[in-house]
Design an enzyme around this catalytic site. Structure first.
Site, PDB file in Angstrom:
ATOM      1  N   ASP A  96     -26.829  15.954 -38.696  1.00 47.46           N
ATOM      2  CA  ASP A  96     -28.209  15.718 -38.263  1.00 47.46           C
ATOM      3  C   ASP A  96     -29.182  16.449 -39.189  1.00 47.46           C
ATOM      4  OD1 ASP A  96     -27.025  14.601 -36.044  1.00 47.46           O
ATOM      5  OD2 ASP A  96     -27.356  16.377 -34.791  1.00 47.46           O
TER       6      ASP A  96
HETATM    7  N1  URA Z   1     -22.661  17.189 -33.791  1.00 43.58           N
HETATM    8  C1  URA Z   1     -23.988  17.140 -33.684  1.00 43.58           C
HETATM    9  O1  URA Z   1     -24.532  17.119 -32.585  1.00 43.58           O
HETATM   10  N2  URA Z   1     -24.728  17.139 -34.812  1.00 43.58           N
HETATM   11  C2  URA Z   1     -24.184  17.173 -36.046  1.00 43.58           C
HETATM   12  O2  URA Z   1     -24.914  17.166 -37.039  1.00 43.58           O
HETATM   13  C3  URA Z   1     -22.789  17.226 -36.137  1.00 43.58           C
HETATM   14  C4  URA Z   1     -22.049  17.226 -35.000  1.00 43.58           C
END
Ligand code: URA
Length: 224
Positions: A96
């Site tokens: 993310d």
């Molecule tokens: N889980 C999440 O919530 N975000 C990420 O970037 C990776 C795993």
């Protein structure tokens, strides 16, 4: 030449004419001449990643794992020549925008596919902090193989949760569902405050000594 991002196919003849490509000290003059990329120098330098590009990046917060979204992209952190390679350099899975840490990039589609395949179950470790205390019962819930996320048809694979404080810990996942760490912790009443991926399979971020935004070449054989 275009495979490695030096120039377009059309421009190759010009580069050769100018003697920018040499083999055993002699300029390669004809675009039709076959040459092993490991045997040539371009402007006196060896070809970078002649057998495929595999790097680990310490992804900073605030950039996106996308080629085309607005705002800062992880690809902005890479040398421009890599982005002209063909096949293209892509992230292996995604993090993310507001997750930092270990991210692999490659131009090897088969490697990318193998690492992201749900059948491989490559363990990934995430270090997190939360807004509220994580209930200790979450350790068993996450490990059970029966933990359901809203909107999903199948339970999460067993995941290992290790709490290092009331509002901090590490979660090891063997799959990669959309926003999985954030959704799992929110589901037990502990929304994520900060999230960093610290391990992918055998690779540990702390062993790589990378400041945010820095990258290092890795040996793909360590994942086989
Ligand atoms: N889980 C999440 O919530 N975000 C990420 O970037 C990776 C795993």
């Amino acid at each position: 030449m275009s495979r490695y991002g030096y120039c377009s196919r059309r421009e190759v003849a010009q580069w050769l004419k100018r003697g920018r490509v040499t083999r055993a000290g002699e300029p390669v003059r004809s675009p039709n001449e076959k040459a092993d990329p490991q045997d040539v120098l371009v402007d006196g330098e060896p070809v970078e990643f002649p057998n495929g590009l595999y790097v680990a990046l310490n992804k900073p917060l605030g950039c996106t794992c996308s080629h085309k979204e607005a705002g800062e992209l992880v690809y902005d952190l890479l040398p421009a020549q890599w982005l002209r390679r063909n096949p293209a350099v892509n992230t292996v899975g995604r993090l993310d925008k507001e997750t930092s840490g270990l991210l692999l990039l490659t131009d090897d589609g088969a490697f990318e596919h193998a690492q992201t395949s749900p059948r491989r179950h490559v363990p990934k470790v995430y270090a997190f902090t939360t807004e509220q205390a994580v209930p200790p019962a979450a350790v068993e819930q996450f490990a059970s193989g029966e933990f359901m996320l809203q909107g999903e048809r199948t339970p999460c694979l067993p995941a290992e949760l290790r709490l290092t404080g009331e509002c901090a810990g590490r979660l090891t996942l063997h799959e990669g569902r959309y926003h999985q760490v954030r959704r799992m912790l929110a589901a037990v009443g502990a929304p994520v405050l900060t999230l960093e991926r610290v391990e992918i399979g055998p690779l540990k971020l702390e062993d790589l000594n990378l400041a945010p935004g820095e990258w290092v070449a890795i040996d793909p054989a360590m994942f086989s």
